[in-house]
Design an enzyme around this catalytic site. Structure first.
Site, PDB file in Angstrom:
ATOM      1  CB  CYS A   1       3.090  10.393   1.075  1.00  9.49           C
ATOM      2  SG  CYS A   1       1.377  10.984   1.106  1.00  9.49           S
TER       3      CYS A   1
ATOM      4  NE  ARG B   1      -1.195   2.317   2.832  1.00 10.18           N
ATOM      5  CZ  ARG B   1      -0.467   3.458   3.478  1.00 10.18           C
ATOM      6  NH1 ARG B   1      -0.565   4.583   2.579  1.00 10.18           N
ATOM      7  NH2 ARG B   1      -0.103   3.533   4.683  1.00 10.18           N
ATOM      8  CG  ASP B   2       3.255   4.330   2.989  1.00 10.29           C
ATOM      9  OD1 ASP B   2       3.182   5.432   2.183  1.00 10.29           O
ATOM     10  OD2 ASP B   2       3.522   4.365   4.360  1.00 10.29           O
TER      11      ASP B   2
ATOM     12  CG  HIS C   1       3.651   4.612   9.163  1.00 11.70           C
ATOM     13  ND1 HIS C   1       3.076   3.770   8.587  1.00 11.70           N
ATOM     14  CD2 HIS C   1       4.124   5.594   8.270  1.00 11.70           C
ATOM     15  CE1 HIS C   1       2.811   3.866   7.156  1.00 11.70           C
ATOM     16  NE2 HIS C   1       3.765   5.076   6.909  1.00 11.70           N
TER      17      HIS C   1
ATOM     18  CG  HIS D   1       7.506   7.647   5.458  1.00 16.11           C
ATOM     19  ND1 HIS D   1       7.423   6.872   4.261  1.00 16.11           N
ATOM     20  CD2 HIS D   1       6.387   7.353   6.059  1.00 16.11           C
ATOM     21  CE1 HIS D   1       6.108   6.650   4.108  1.00 16.11           C
ATOM     22  NE2 HIS D   1       5.471   7.097   5.115  1.00 16.11           N
TER      23      HIS D   1
ATOM     24  CG  ASN E   1       6.961   3.129   4.525  1.00 19.60           C
ATOM     25  OD1 ASN E   1       6.348   3.138   3.467  1.00 19.60           O
ATOM     26  ND2 ASN E   1       6.106   3.612   5.694  1.00 19.60           N
TER      27      ASN E   1
HETATM   28  P1  HMG Z   1     -12.840  14.818  -2.670  1.00 17.02           P
HETATM   29  O1  HMG Z   1     -12.295  15.466  -3.960  1.00 17.02           O
HETATM   30  O2  HMG Z   1     -12.914  16.005  -1.611  1.00 17.02           O
HETATM   31  O3  HMG Z   1     -14.216  14.065  -2.695  1.00 17.02           O
HETATM   32  O4  HMG Z   1     -11.601  13.838  -2.039  1.00 17.02           O
HETATM   33  P2  HMG Z   1     -15.726  14.299  -2.209  1.00 17.02           P
HETATM   34  O5  HMG Z   1     -15.902  13.622  -1.083  1.00 17.02           O
HETATM   35  O6  HMG Z   1     -15.875  15.849  -2.932  1.00 17.02           O
HETATM   36  O7  HMG Z   1     -16.226  13.478  -3.610  1.00 17.02           O
HETATM   37  C1  HMG Z   1     -16.117  13.490  -4.878  1.00 17.02           C
HETATM   38  C2  HMG Z   1     -16.204  12.214  -5.709  1.00 17.02           C
HETATM   39  O8  HMG Z   1     -15.342  11.282  -5.254  1.00 17.02           O
HETATM   40  C3  HMG Z   1     -17.901  11.762  -5.515  1.00 17.02           C
HETATM   41  O9  HMG Z   1     -18.157  11.245  -6.874  1.00 17.02           O
HETATM   42  C4  HMG Z   1     -17.456  10.718  -4.371  1.00 17.02           C
HETATM   43  O10 HMG Z   1     -18.489   9.583  -4.331  1.00 17.02           O
HETATM   44  C5  HMG Z   1     -16.147  10.359  -4.993  1.00 17.02           C
HETATM   45  P3  HMG Z   1     -19.349  11.784  -7.670  1.00 17.02           P
HETATM   46  O11 HMG Z   1     -20.452  12.279  -6.893  1.00 17.02           O
HETATM   47  O12 HMG Z   1     -18.724  13.269  -7.928  1.00 17.02           O
HETATM   48  O13 HMG Z   1     -19.583  11.232  -8.741  1.00 17.02           O
HETATM   49  N1  HMG Z   1     -15.658   9.439  -3.655  1.00 17.02           N
HETATM   50  C6  HMG Z   1     -15.004   8.305  -3.810  1.00 17.02           C
HETATM   51  N2  HMG Z   1     -14.983   7.275  -5.068  1.00 17.02           N
HETATM   52  C7  HMG Z   1     -14.488   6.182  -4.639  1.00 17.02           C
HETATM   53  N3  HMG Z   1     -13.926   5.704  -3.319  1.00 17.02           N
HETATM   54  C8  HMG Z   1     -13.984   6.641  -2.283  1.00 17.02           C
HETATM   55  C9  HMG Z   1     -14.600   7.845  -2.735  1.00 17.02           C
HETATM   56  N4  HMG Z   1     -14.755   9.119  -1.994  1.00 17.02           N
HETATM   57  C10 HMG Z   1     -15.320   9.987  -2.476  1.00 17.02           C
HETATM   58  N5  HMG Z   1     -13.516   6.358  -1.334  1.00 17.02           N
HETATM   59  C11 HMG Z   1     -11.170  12.125  -0.844  1.00 17.02           C
HETATM   60  C12 HMG Z   1     -11.813  13.270  -0.829  1.00 17.02           C
HETATM   61  C13 HMG Z   1     -11.044  11.638   0.744  1.00 17.02           C
HETATM   62  C14 HMG Z   1     -11.998  11.013  -1.659  1.00 17.02           C
HETATM   63  C15 HMG Z   1      -9.616  12.066  -1.444  1.00 17.02           C
HETATM   64  O14 HMG Z   1      -8.926  13.224  -0.919  1.00 17.02           O
HETATM   65  C16 HMG Z   1      -8.873  10.933  -1.705  1.00 17.02           C
HETATM   66  O15 HMG Z   1      -9.286   9.776  -2.080  1.00 17.02           O
HETATM   67  N6  HMG Z   1      -7.726  10.940  -0.559  1.00 17.02           N
HETATM   68  C17 HMG Z   1      -7.013   9.822  -0.494  1.00 17.02           C
HETATM   69  C18 HMG Z   1      -5.521  10.155  -0.145  1.00 17.02           C
HETATM   70  C19 HMG Z   1      -4.509   9.222  -0.073  1.00 17.02           C
HETATM   71  O16 HMG Z   1      -4.844   8.033  -0.467  1.00 17.02           O
HETATM   72  N7  HMG Z   1      -3.472   9.393   0.327  1.00 17.02           N
HETATM   73  C20 HMG Z   1      -2.494   8.522   0.674  1.00 17.02           C
HETATM   74  C21 HMG Z   1      -2.692   7.484   2.079  1.00 17.02           C
HETATM   75  S1  HMG Z   1      -2.380   8.342   3.370  1.00 17.02           S
HETATM   76  C22 HMG Z   1      -0.593   8.097   3.509  1.00 17.02           C
HETATM   77  O17 HMG Z   1       0.060   7.515   2.839  1.00 17.02           O
HETATM   78  C23 HMG Z   1      -0.031   8.442   4.903  1.00 17.02           C
HETATM   79  C24 HMG Z   1       0.311   7.326   5.832  1.00 17.02           C
HETATM   80  O18 HMG Z   1       1.100   6.211   5.261  1.00 17.02           O
HETATM   81  C25 HMG Z   1       0.919   7.429   7.296  1.00 17.02           C
HETATM   82  C26 HMG Z   1       1.910   8.578   7.124  1.00 17.02           C
HETATM   83  O19 HMG Z   1       3.150   8.151   6.307  1.00 17.02           O
HETATM   84  O20 HMG Z   1       2.023   9.503   7.788  1.00 17.02           O
HETATM   85  C27 HMG Z   1      -1.103   6.365   6.051  1.00 17.02           C
HETATM   86 MG    MG Z   2       3.454   6.264   5.260  1.00 23.18          MG
END
Ligand code: HMG
Ligand code: MG
Length: 323
Positions: free
Chosen positions: A255, A29-30, A222, A224, A264
């Site tokens: 990320c 995933r990450d 966690h 990096h 990581n």
């Molecule tokens: P948004 O653009 O604000 O979405 O994004 P929204 O809520 O306004 O919805 C817009 C459209 O997206 C809608 O569709 C929703 O249905 C659809 P429409 O009605 O326009 O046709 N939608 C989705 N579709 C599929 N799956 C979903 C979903 N949600 C909404 N889940 C949102 C907000 C949260 C969706 C977006 O910002 C997003 O997907 N972000 C993900 C970011 C991400 O994955 N980042 C990496 C992981 S975090 C990380 O790596 C850190 C970590 O490792 C720890 C560390 O290292 O610190 C964990």
């Molecule tokens: Mg991470």
């Protein structure tokens, strides 16, 4: 003390450390989420199967996030069912909102993770929300998952430093940590998203969380490895009693929403240290290293893990000797 086997460190236990560490493997995933070239779903499935065969029992499989935000993981619906034969392996998935939870539930996922930020800048970049707006989105997600008896992890990013805001005050991290625990998360994973933490900072944050009622048993770390501090920070956390450590096979990772995030902590580097300290992980380092070397060839570049590189060189040296 025990005699070292070839390719393994001498075991010299240290006092005051946990007897066993649960590795939360995040390579699929990450590790992959930042890869530009699409990794075929079959390769991801094989990667996860090989990680399981190497003894990893918690393997974060994918994310049910918006496919436009993380195109690499847009195949979550295809990948997750390919893992159905992995009995006894925990396969958590990331869900950013109710829509993500629906998608995970439809495929029978039993473990989900929500992911919050300690800083406003990253909350905006990663979730398009303020910190509190994101928490308000997670609250019903966690409640629904708990009502369905799922296990819920709460990630918290930018616990030590943030690329836009600089050092992050501990009280800011504690506030969001408590909010995640209060909404019912079973586990909290403290993310050093851009790898800037140092060991005493880690211990100060853990002590403050304990003071505020978050028990060490609920905390994972966690790290990096941007500045080469991940292993030192892990040891500091182990000294505090933490026994859940996130790591990524081969040191893959980053990320897409924080450009200064690199890979990581490499799972192999972690296993090498834990093995040397006599701490159980259940992981076969040889199988794991072979998996990361295999993945590195699929990705077209060498693994950044020092242990993977060293053991691969050792293999070559042995091959040459045998010729
Ligand atoms: P948004 O653009 O604000 O979405 O994004 P929204 O809520 O306004 O919805 C817009 C459209 O997206 C809608 O569709 C929703 O249905 C659809 P429409 O009605 O326009 O046709 N939608 C989705 N579709 C599929 N799956 C979903 C979903 N949600 C909404 N889940 C949102 C907000 C949260 C969706 C977006 O910002 C997003 O997907 N972000 C993900 C970011 C991400 O994955 N980042 C990496 C992981 S975090 C990380 O790596 C850190 C970590 O490792 C720890 C560390 O290292 O610190 C964990
Ligand atoms: Mg991470």
């Amino acid at each position: 003390m025990s005699t070292p086997e070839l390719g393994l460190p001498m075991v010299v236990p240290a006092a005051g450390l946990p007897a066993r560490v649960r590795i939360h493997e995040v390579g699929a995933r990450d590790g992959l989420q930042n890869e530009k070239a699409t990794v075929p779903t079959e390769i991801k499935a094989e990667f996860i199967h090989r990680l399981a065969a190497a003894g990893l029992t918690t393997i974060e499989a994918t994310s049910f996030v918006h496919p436009k935000w993380v195109p690499q993981l847009a195949d979550a619906e295809q990948l997750f069912p390919m893992l159905g034969d992995l009995d006894g392996v925990r396969l958590p998935v990331l869900v950013p909102n109710g829509r993500g939870l629906d998608r995970a539930l439809a495929l029978g996922a039993r473990r989900v993770a929500v992911f919050a930020s300690a800083t406003e800048s990253f909350a905006k970049a990663n979730l398009n929300r303020t910190v509190d707006e994101a928490l308000a989105v997670f609250d019903p997600v966690v409640a629904r998952a708990k009502a369905d008896r799922m296990h819920v992890r709460g990630y918290l990013s930018m616990c030590f430093g943030d690329p836009w805001e600089g050092p992050v005050p501990i009280h800011q991290v504690v506030r969001v940590s408590k909010a995640l625990m209060d909404m019912g998360c079973d586990e909290l994973s403290l993310g050093d998203t851009i790898g800037v933490a140092t060991p005493a900072h880690v211990q100060d944050l853990l002590a403050e969380l304990n003071e505020e009622g978050v028990p060490t048993s609920a905390i994972g770390v966690h790290f990096h490895d941007t500045y080469g501090q991940a292993l030192a920070n892990t040891l500091a956390a182990l000294q505090h009693g933490v026994s859940t450590v996130d790591a990524s096979a081969g040191g893959l990772g980053g990320c897409p929403f924080a450009r200064s995030a690199t890979g990581n902590l490499a799972t192999e580097d972690l296993v090498w240290m834990l093995r040397g300290l006599g701490i159980e992980t259940g992981v076969d380092l040889g199988l794991l290293t072979a998996t990361s070397a295999w993945m590195a060839t699929r990705l077209g570049r060498p693994s950044p893990s020092r242990t993977v590189r060293a053991l691969s060189h050792e293999d070559r040296a042995q091959d040459q000797q045998e010729q």
